[in-house]
Design a protein around this motif. Structure first.
Motif, PDB file in Angstrom:
ATOM      1  N   ARG A 137      49.769  66.907 -11.722  1.00 17.18           N
ATOM      2  CA  ARG A 137      49.377  67.924 -12.694  1.00 17.18           C
ATOM      3  C   ARG A 137      50.257  67.870 -13.932  1.00 17.18           C
ATOM      4  N   GLY A 138      49.660  68.299 -15.041  1.00 19.53           N
ATOM      5  CA  GLY A 138      50.383  68.363 -16.294  1.00 19.53           C
ATOM      6  C   GLY A 138      49.931  69.552 -17.124  1.00 19.53           C
ATOM      7  N   TRP A 139      50.696  69.841 -18.161  1.00 18.23           N
ATOM      8  CA  TRP A 139      50.379  70.952 -19.054  1.00 18.23           C
ATOM      9  C   TRP A 139      50.837  70.632 -20.468  1.00 18.23           C
ATOM     10  N   TRP A 140      50.208  71.298 -21.425  1.00 11.51           N
ATOM     11  CA  TRP A 140      50.631  71.267 -22.832  1.00 11.51           C
ATOM     12  C   TRP A 140      50.825  72.707 -23.281  1.00 11.51           C
ATOM     13  N   ARG A 141      51.752  72.903 -24.205  1.00 15.61           N
ATOM     14  CA  ARG A 141      51.887  74.165 -24.921  1.00 15.61           C
ATOM     15  C   ARG A 141      51.762  73.813 -26.397  1.00 15.61           C
ATOM     16  N   VAL A 142      50.704  74.291 -27.045  1.00 18.97           N
ATOM     17  CA  VAL A 142      50.408  73.937 -28.435  1.00 18.97           C
ATOM     18  C   VAL A 142      51.383  74.657 -29.368  1.00 18.97           C
ATOM     19  N   THR A 143      52.040  73.868 -30.232  1.00 18.53           N
ATOM     20  CA  THR A 143      53.015  74.434 -31.173  1.00 18.53           C
ATOM     21  C   THR A 143      52.528  74.396 -32.611  1.00 18.53           C
ATOM     22  N   ALA A 144      51.578  73.513 -32.923  1.00 21.99           N
ATOM     23  CA  ALA A 144      51.000  73.446 -34.272  1.00 21.99           C
ATOM     24  C   ALA A 144      49.643  72.767 -34.175  1.00 21.99           C
ATOM     25  N   VAL A 145      48.699  73.241 -34.975  1.00 23.59           N
ATOM     26  CA  VAL A 145      47.373  72.637 -34.983  1.00 23.59           C
ATOM     27  C   VAL A 145      46.765  72.823 -36.371  1.00 23.59           C
ATOM     28  N   ASN A 146      46.209  71.743 -36.890  1.00 22.22           N
ATOM     29  CA  ASN A 146      45.547  71.770 -38.191  1.00 22.22           C
ATOM     30  C   ASN A 146      44.301  70.878 -38.106  1.00 22.22           C
ATOM     31  N   PRO A 147      43.210  71.419 -37.525  1.00 21.52           N
ATOM     32  CA  PRO A 147      42.006  70.611 -37.346  1.00 21.52           C
ATOM     33  C   PRO A 147      41.457  70.153 -38.695  1.00 21.52           C
ATOM     34  N   GLY A 183      49.827  74.359 -10.677  1.00 18.33           N
ATOM     35  CA  GLY A 183      49.542  74.313 -12.105  1.00 18.33           C
ATOM     36  C   GLY A 183      50.614  74.917 -12.991  1.00 18.33           C
ATOM     37  N   THR A 184      51.615  75.573 -12.421  1.00 15.63           N
ATOM     38  CA  THR A 184      52.686  76.149 -13.232  1.00 15.63           C
ATOM     39  C   THR A 184      53.631  75.036 -13.692  1.00 15.63           C
ATOM     40  N   PRO A 185      54.220  75.178 -14.886  1.00 18.63           N
ATOM     41  CA  PRO A 185      55.151  74.150 -15.361  1.00 18.63           C
ATOM     42  C   PRO A 185      56.285  73.927 -14.367  1.00 18.63           C
ATOM     43  N   SER A 223      45.850  72.725 -19.468  1.00 22.22           N
ATOM     44  CA  SER A 223      46.313  72.341 -18.134  1.00 22.22           C
ATOM     45  C   SER A 223      45.307  71.361 -17.550  1.00 22.22           C
ATOM     46  N   TYR A 224      45.827  70.412 -16.797  1.00 19.43           N
ATOM     47  CA  TYR A 224      44.973  69.349 -16.266  1.00 19.43           C
ATOM     48  C   TYR A 224      45.607  68.758 -15.023  1.00 19.43           C
ATOM     49  N   PHE A 225      44.798  67.995 -14.297  1.00 17.82           N
ATOM     50  CA  PHE A 225      45.349  67.182 -13.221  1.00 17.82           C
ATOM     51  C   PHE A 225      44.683  65.823 -13.282  1.00 17.82           C
ATOM     52  N   MET A 226      45.403  64.826 -12.786  1.00 13.44           N
ATOM     53  CA  MET A 226      44.892  63.467 -12.710  1.00 13.44           C
ATOM     54  C   MET A 226      44.728  63.110 -11.239  1.00 13.44           C
ATOM     55  N   THR A 227      43.663  62.391 -10.945  1.00 16.96           N
ATOM     56  CA  THR A 227      43.384  61.998  -9.569  1.00 16.96           C
ATOM     57  C   THR A 227      43.513  60.486  -9.450  1.00 16.96           C
ATOM     58  N   GLY A 228      44.376  60.057  -8.549  1.00 19.83           N
ATOM     59  CA  GLY A 228      44.600  58.632  -8.343  1.00 19.83           C
ATOM     60  C   GLY A 228      43.558  58.015  -7.437  1.00 19.83           C
ATOM     61  N   PRO A 229      43.583  56.698  -7.300  1.00 15.47           N
ATOM     62  CA  PRO A 229      42.596  55.983  -6.503  1.00 15.47           C
ATOM     63  C   PRO A 229      42.540  56.435  -5.051  1.00 15.47           C
ATOM     64  N   GLY A 230      43.666  56.916  -4.510  1.00 15.12           N
ATOM     65  CA  GLY A 230      43.691  57.365  -3.119  1.00 15.12           C
ATOM     66  C   GLY A 230      43.432  58.853  -2.967  1.00 15.12           C
ATOM     67  N   GLY A 231      43.049  59.517  -4.079  1.00 13.53           N
ATOM     68  CA  GLY A 231      42.773  60.945  -4.031  1.00 13.53           C
ATOM     69  C   GLY A 231      43.979  61.822  -4.313  1.00 13.53           C
ATOM     70  N   GLU A 232      45.156  61.218  -4.488  1.00 20.09           N
ATOM     71  CA  GLU A 232      46.347  62.000  -4.796  1.00 20.09           C
ATOM     72  C   GLU A 232      46.232  62.586  -6.206  1.00 20.09           C
ATOM     73  N   THR A 233      46.821  63.756  -6.409  1.00 22.73           N
ATOM     74  CA  THR A 233      46.748  64.384  -7.729  1.00 22.73           C
ATOM     75  C   THR A 233      48.148  64.627  -8.281  1.00 22.73           C
ATOM     76  N   THR A 286      54.045  70.567 -26.676  1.00 25.20           N
ATOM     77  CA  THR A 286      55.028  70.174 -25.680  1.00 25.20           C
ATOM     78  C   THR A 286      54.236  69.785 -24.444  1.00 25.20           C
ATOM     79  N   ASP A 287      54.592  68.645 -23.862  1.00 26.07           N
ATOM     80  CA  ASP A 287      53.877  68.084 -22.706  1.00 26.07           C
ATOM     81  C   ASP A 287      54.829  68.040 -21.527  1.00 26.07           C
ATOM     82  N   GLY A 288      54.355  68.495 -20.372  1.00 27.70           N
ATOM     83  CA  GLY A 288      55.223  68.477 -19.205  1.00 27.70           C
ATOM     84  C   GLY A 288      54.463  68.291 -17.908  1.00 27.70           C
TER      85      GLY A 288
END
Length: 172
Positions: free
Chosen positions: A75-85, A100-102, A63-73, A92-94
């Protein structure tokens, strides 16, 4: 810039971005695996990200948020479905609500990232698969499809910083 191609395919509802880096796969993987590095490139240069949660395991969440130049935010989230480091990650990105909830009212995208050795460095293929043509067209109207290459372009500076740090700490 590392981005060598961006292919928008409205028929298959996908955007495929290919980038080459002068760094080993393990180092490029760290740009995804380390939340402090991820927040330095995930998102447009004008909207830095702050990662709040980062679990790259199947079923894990980012989960994350982005902050714009004027301070506006936003939010986004990912749900990991596969990982092979250190070679692949799928999620899934939304969009998220301010708590912070989807946000169930907004569409999601499937993101598939692959890393492979290429010409002494690493090739990254980043594939976004959208829910519908309306979703993809809306993101294009918002300018989001042009932001993806800008975001990935920020990875070069991080990789260069890491290489410089290694040169300064390695024995002479």
């Amino acid at each position: 810039m590392s981005v060598i191609s961006v292919e928008k395919d409205f028929d298959s509802l996908s955007l495929i971005l290919v980038a080459d880096f002068d760094a080993p796969i393990e180092r490029v993987w760290q740009l995804w695996a380390d939340p402090r590095q991820l927040e330095r490139w995930w998102g447009p240069p004008s909207h830095p990200a702050t990662v709040e949660k980062h679990d790259l395991a199947i079923g894990g969440e980012v989960s994350y948020f982005m902050t714009g130049p004027g301070g506006e935010t936003s939010r986004g989230w990912w749900r990991v479905t596969a990982v092979n480091p250190p070679t692949s990650l799928e999620f899934t990105d939304g969009f998220a609500n301010q708590d912070g909830t989807p946000n169930a009212q907004t569409p999601t995208a499937v993101v598939r990232m692959r890393l492979a050795e290429h010409d002494g460095g690493t090739r990254m293929e980043l594939r976004f698969i959208f829910e519908s043509s309306e979703h993809m067209e809306r993101l294009e109207r918002w300018g989001a499809l042009e932001v993806f290459p800008q975001s990935v372009g920020q990875m070069d500076a991080l990789l260069a910083d890491g290489a410089a740090a290694l040169r300064h700490t390695s024995p002479s």
